[in-house]
Design a protein around this motif. Structure first.
Motif, mmCIF file in Angstrom:
data_model
loop_
_atom_site.group_PDB
_atom_site.id
_atom_site.type_symbol
_atom_site.label_atom_id
_atom_site.label_comp_id
_atom_site.label_asym_id
_atom_site.label_seq_id
_atom_site.Cartn_x
_atom_site.Cartn_y
_atom_site.Cartn_z
ATOM 1 N N MET A 1 5.476 1.999 -16.783
ATOM 2 C CA MET A 1 5.162 0.844 -15.939
ATOM 3 C C MET A 1 4.886 1.299 -14.497
ATOM 4 O O MET A 1 4.002 0.784 -13.831
ATOM 5 N N GLY A 2 5.614 2.362 -14.034
ATOM 6 C CA GLY A 2 5.393 2.896 -12.680
ATOM 7 C C GLY A 2 4.022 3.516 -12.561
ATOM 8 O O GLY A 2 3.307 3.333 -11.586
ATOM 9 N N ILE A 3 3.638 4.275 -13.603
ATOM 10 C CA ILE A 3 2.299 4.887 -13.602
ATOM 11 C C ILE A 3 1.238 3.817 -13.560
ATOM 12 O O ILE A 3 0.287 3.876 -12.823
ATOM 13 N N GLN A 4 1.409 2.777 -14.408
ATOM 14 C CA GLN A 4 0.435 1.694 -14.459
ATOM 15 C C GLN A 4 0.370 0.975 -13.115
ATOM 16 O O GLN A 4 -0.697 0.649 -12.618
ATOM 17 N N LYS A 5 1.503 0.772 -12.466
ATOM 18 C CA LYS A 5 1.527 0.097 -11.179
ATOM 19 C C LYS A 5 0.816 0.926 -10.118
ATOM 20 O O LYS A 5 0.040 0.396 -9.313
ATOM 21 N N ASP A 6 1.064 2.217 -10.140
ATOM 22 C CA ASP A 6 0.402 3.097 -9.181
ATOM 23 C C ASP A 6 -1.100 3.067 -9.381
ATOM 24 O O ASP A 6 -1.870 3.021 -8.414
ATOM 25 N N THR A 7 -1.570 3.100 -10.567
ATOM 26 C CA THR A 7 -3.008 3.069 -10.863
ATOM 27 C C THR A 7 -3.612 1.760 -10.402
ATOM 28 O O THR A 7 -4.692 1.736 -9.774
ATOM 29 N N LYS A 8 -2.947 0.658 -10.701
ATOM 30 C CA LYS A 8 -3.460 -0.645 -10.259
ATOM 31 C C LYS A 8 -3.547 -0.725 -8.735
ATOM 32 O O LYS A 8 -4.501 -1.273 -8.179
ATOM 33 N N THR A 9 -2.515 -0.189 -8.074
ATOM 34 C CA THR A 9 -2.507 -0.230 -6.609
ATOM 35 C C THR A 9 -3.687 0.546 -6.032
ATOM 36 O O THR A 9 -4.407 0.065 -5.136
ATOM 37 N N VAL A 10 -3.893 1.734 -6.560
ATOM 38 C CA VAL A 10 -4.990 2.574 -6.057
ATOM 39 C C VAL A 10 -6.328 1.911 -6.319
ATOM 40 O O VAL A 10 -7.204 1.829 -5.451
ATOM 41 N N LEU A 11 -6.504 1.430 -7.577
ATOM 42 C CA LEU A 11 -7.776 0.795 -7.933
ATOM 43 C C LEU A 11 -7.993 -0.502 -7.151
ATOM 44 O O LEU A 11 -9.128 -0.844 -6.790
ATOM 45 N N ALA A 12 -6.905 -1.198 -6.857
ATOM 46 C CA ALA A 12 -7.029 -2.425 -6.070
ATOM 47 C C ALA A 12 -7.504 -2.107 -4.636
ATOM 48 O O ALA A 12 -8.314 -2.827 -4.044
ATOM 49 N N GLU A 13 -6.981 -1.002 -4.118
ATOM 50 C CA GLU A 13 -7.414 -0.587 -2.790
ATOM 51 C C GLU A 13 -8.890 -0.233 -2.796
ATOM 52 O O GLU A 13 -9.654 -0.581 -1.878
ATOM 53 N N ILE A 14 -9.307 0.470 -3.868
ATOM 54 C CA ILE A 14 -10.727 0.823 -3.992
ATOM 55 C C ILE A 14 -11.566 -0.436 -4.158
ATOM 56 O O ILE A 14 -12.641 -0.583 -3.575
#
Length: 358
Positions: free
Chosen positions: A15-28
């Motif tokens: 879930m942490g990995i998924q959250k980190d990916t979403k955060t980065v992609l959301a920033e992009i």
């Protein structure tokens, strides 16, 4: 119990990995460029179902950004070279026109000063010429008057000497035996001539008296006395005439020398006046020329300064544009790199994020 804890940790990490990916992609996704790239990736994944082609496309985009940067680097190098050359040329032009403006301003100032001095000198020279001409006219009139006086007095002396010579001849005739009665008309005529010489009255009076006495008494003693008086009178008249002639000659010589001096001085002053008038015309021409070129170079200077300011502004704009576009390309490269990283290493999480965009 331990198995449950381990399973919980695995789920939590996922879930942490998924959250980190979403955060980065959301920033992009929040960035316009990143949003466009993610939309393209989303479209390809939905249409193709695999990431191979999108990876190729993104690598092409990345290569295009690098190529654009290389082209822009070349352009800025050319622009910088042009800016350096043009700015140098303009600065040299400004230095040249600045020097010319100063030189022509100095030339005009020097000629204006010289013109003022020349105009003062020519006015003084004209006054000197007029003074010279007045002096010449006055001295010439004085000389002519003195000469006329000498001519008159010299003539009077000649007449007086002639009268003495005539009286001497008559008295000599008496000494040779002629009678007074025979010579009386001539003696009376000579006496009349002597009495008529007002300027020599003092000289003739003793002789007139002696001649008058001959009418009553004629003897050799009286005749010799009269001849002696006439001889003395003639000598006095000759000496007086000689003095007058010497004076006339000295005055004539002085006038000849002085008139030559005045004429030479007049010629010198006229030459100086002509030279000054020519100089005045030259100074005026120089002032007009200096004023003309001062204005020409001043205009050129102003135009060169305006062009230099515009060139600096243009060069600064090119540098600003280059920096802005370079920064933007670097940011875009970073966005593409991050998306490539997620597509390569975190494809599932990325696909999940993209599937939930809209």
């Amino acid at each position: 119990m331990y198995k449950f804890i381990a399973l919980a940790l695995i789920v939590s990490c996922a879930m942490g990995i998924q959250k980190d990916t979403k955060t980065v992609l959301a920033e992009i996704d929040a960035d316009n460029f990143g949003n466009t790239i993610l939309s393209t990736v989303q479209m390809y994944l939905q249409a193709k179902g695999n990431a191979e082609e999108i990876l190729v496309l993104l690598n092409q985009v990345l290569a295009g950004l690098v190529d654009d940067q290389n082209k822009h680097d070349n352009v800025i190098r050319v622009d910088r070279s042009a800016c350096t050359r043009i700015v140098t040329d303009l600065e040299n032009s400004i230095a040249y026109h600045t020097a010319q403006v100063a030189a022509n301003a100095q030339m005009r100032e020097d000629n204006e000063k010289a013109l003022a001095e020349a105009e003062t000198d020519v006015r003084q020279t004209i006054q000197d010429i007029e003074s010279n001409e007045r002096t010449f006219a006055q001295e010439e009139a004085n000389r002519n008057k003195a000469h006329e006086t000498w001519v008159r007095k010299n003539g009077e002396h000649d007449d007086a000497i002639a009268a003495v010579d005539e009286a001497t001849k008559l008295v000599q005739h008496l000494s040779l035996g002629a009678t007074f009665a025979e010579l009386k008309p001539k003696i009376e005529a000579v006496k009349k001539r002597m009495i008529g010489k007002k300027s020599h009255g003092g000289f003739f009076q003793p002789n007139v008296t002696a001649l008058t006495e001959l009418a009553t008494k004629v003897d050799q003693k009286a005749i010799q006395r009269i001849l002696q008086l006439l001889s003395q009178l003639r000598q006095q008249l000759v000496e007086a005439r000689s003095v007058l002639e010497d004076t006339e000659n000295r005055q004539a010589q002085r006038w000849a020398e002085f008139s030559t001096h005045l004429s030479n001085e007049h010629n010198r002053l006229v030459d100086r006046k002509n030279q000054l008038e020519q100089s005045i015309q030259t100074f005026k021409t120089n002032i007009d020329t200096a004023t003309h070129f001062y204005e020409v170079h001043q205009l050129e200077l102003e135009q060169a300064q305006e062009t230099l300011d515009a060139e600096h502004e243009w060069c600064a704009l090119q540098e600003s544009t280059y920096e802005t576009q370079t920064t933007e390309r670097q940011r875009q490269q970073e966005v593409v790199d991050r998306i490539l990283e997620h597509l390569t290493e975190k494809l599932t999480a990325t696909s999940q994020y993209l599937g939930g965009r809209f």
